[in-house]
Each structure stands twice: as structure tokens, then as C-alpha cells.
Scaffold this motif. Sequence first.
Motif, short mmCIF file in Angstrom:
data_model
loop_
_atom_site.label_atom_id
_atom_site.label_comp_id
_atom_site.label_asym_id
_atom_site.label_seq_id
_atom_site.Cartn_x
_atom_site.Cartn_y
_atom_site.Cartn_z
N ARG A 119 37.13 42.43 39.10
CA ARG A 119 37.20 41.68 40.21
C ARG A 119 36.10 40.84 40.85
O ARG A 119 36.08 39.81 41.24
CB ARG A 119 37.69 42.40 41.27
CG ARG A 119 38.07 41.94 42.83
CD ARG A 119 39.13 40.73 42.43
NE ARG A 119 39.36 39.99 43.86
CZ ARG A 119 40.24 39.09 43.80
NH1 ARG A 119 40.98 38.89 43.11
NH2 ARG A 119 40.26 38.45 45.10
N TRP A 120 34.88 41.57 40.56
CA TRP A 120 33.72 41.07 41.13
C TRP A 120 33.23 40.03 40.27
O TRP A 120 32.80 38.65 40.66
CB TRP A 120 32.62 42.25 41.04
CG TRP A 120 31.11 41.69 41.79
CD1 TRP A 120 30.88 41.60 42.94
CD2 TRP A 120 30.06 41.57 41.01
NE1 TRP A 120 29.80 41.35 43.12
CE2 TRP A 120 29.05 41.40 41.90
CE3 TRP A 120 29.57 41.61 39.63
CZ2 TRP A 120 27.63 41.08 41.79
CZ3 TRP A 120 28.22 41.38 39.20
CH2 TRP A 120 27.36 40.94 40.22
N SER A 168 35.31 36.90 41.33
CA SER A 168 34.72 36.15 42.56
C SER A 168 33.44 35.40 42.12
O SER A 168 33.43 34.32 42.74
CB SER A 168 34.39 37.12 43.58
OG SER A 168 35.75 37.97 43.88
N THR A 180 45.34 37.41 48.00
CA THR A 180 44.40 38.36 46.91
C THR A 180 45.06 39.32 46.03
O THR A 180 44.57 39.92 45.41
CB THR A 180 43.33 38.75 47.82
OG1 THR A 180 43.88 39.70 48.69
CG2 THR A 180 42.30 37.58 48.47
#
Length: 284
Positions: free
Chosen positions: A31-32, A35, A123
Motif C-alpha cells: 500500500r505504501w 501511494s 480507498t
Amino acid sequence: MARTKETRANAAPGAGTIFTLRAIGLVLAARWLFSMSQMSLTTALTAMASSPWACINLVFLFLLIFLPSARAVAERPFHPLPQWLRQALRLFAFLGLLFALWSVGAFVVSAGWRRAMQAVAATNGWLLAAPVLYAAVVWICRPRPLWRTNVAARRFAIGRYAVSLDPLTRTVVVWAERRKVGQYDARELSVHWANAPHVHATPAPTPAVAFGTVGEAGASAAPLGQVAVPSLARSMFGVRPKVELQWDSPAAAGHNRQTVFRAALTTEGDRVAARALDTTLRQV
């Protein structure tokens, strides 16, 4: 000569903990990275270099995914991680949980519940999943004893302390999580109840009688007098009942009546283990 069929070896206790932590780390890292991919490489590197939280997050993800020195061992099923790694993950996960809750809370206050629910849907629920994942790491890395209580094997777990008794040598080894507290003569140890409300005395049964079918093979001792049984009820000031393991050695100058550990009885398992330890020490 016929060969026996080879079976797949069972996973060592603690392997599931390692797998779960790595899975959480991979989810957070994915997920990081997703982003970061929405920004250009230069912007992402500049933002990471100027953000202390990004550096902390990188260290946390590295430790969570690679888990250095982690190894599942049958002798310590609840502690496959070294002590320093468990404490570091717990600290970083707690900081991440606070940051996630603060970010989500600030967004809800500023944008309102309607826009917040739209952001959760946009999200795919990540605004709620991120705090849950950090909380899961905190819970997995909580203080725990080395093993569960097993009266047949003469292993007891009270709070974060683990006690092992060898009936042949009459020695007791006490562990505080993965740290060895010491080794003592079982005849010099005794259990004392501290701040225990509603204490009543009952006959001291053998482990096989007290704990049903726990597999206590060879428990041949007869009931010994009276054993105090504490209640789990809190005191009027909200203090939990506690149990102490005391060492009283006449031969050790300066160590008479030393408290080996003092633990609160938070669950029924702690109370049962404390009573089982008391009964076993009386039978040594």
C-alpha cells in the motif's frame, strides 16, 4: 525392505506468528509503494527525505518483513522473535497506530462523516484497515510467557512469567518472557497471594483432580491441607489480585525471602496456573 511413507513435518510452534507478521508487513509495504507510485520519483524521494515519519516507517517495514533473528522453536512457542525485535515492532506499531488514528480523526473532523465515508470507499477501506493492521502488530507482540500452562509437563504460565519444574532434580527455572530470571531449589519456593479479595481455603487436590483430563500421568500425591484460592474480582480501588513467587533460602545470606516475581491475575488461566503451581510446590 518396505519403506515407511514420508510425511510432511509439522511447522514448529511460532511459525504462524512469523508468517502473520510478514504478511502484515507485505500488505503495508504494498500500500505504501502504491501511494508513492502516484508521485514522480523525485517528488517521492524528496518527500521521504524530509519526513521523519517516512524514515520510521521504512525501518518498521524492514523489520516487519525480514524479521532478523526470528526463528520458530518448540521450546518457546510464544516467542519466535528475539526480545529486542519484539519490543521494536511493538513500539513502531504503536506509533503507527497513533499516527493513523490521528490522521483519520483529523480528516473526519475537518471533512465530516459523509466525505469520510466516501474516502473509505474510494480507498477500498484502507482508512480503516491501516489502524487495524498496526493494532494487530501491537497485539501479536504483547508481553507473553514462553508457553501455556501444562500441569503434566510441570510448566506454568502466569502473566508474562513462565515457570518450569524438574521433579527429578527438584529445580525450578523462571522466565520473564524470553529472559531467564533464575534457577532455584523447588523446596525453597512458595506462592503467596497479594491483594487478593474474597480469598477462601479449599483442600489442595492433586493436579489430575484439580484440572480434569490434562494428562497428568503419575500424579500420586494425596491432598495436602488447605490451598488459598483467590478471586479475580478487583478491589474497591480497581486493583487486580496479584500472586508472588518467593524464594526463602536459609543458606543464601542476604537473599532470604526474596520475591522472584509478582504478577497480576488478569485471566482465569492465570488463576488456575497459580493454584497449580502452589499445589505442585507443596508436593515437592
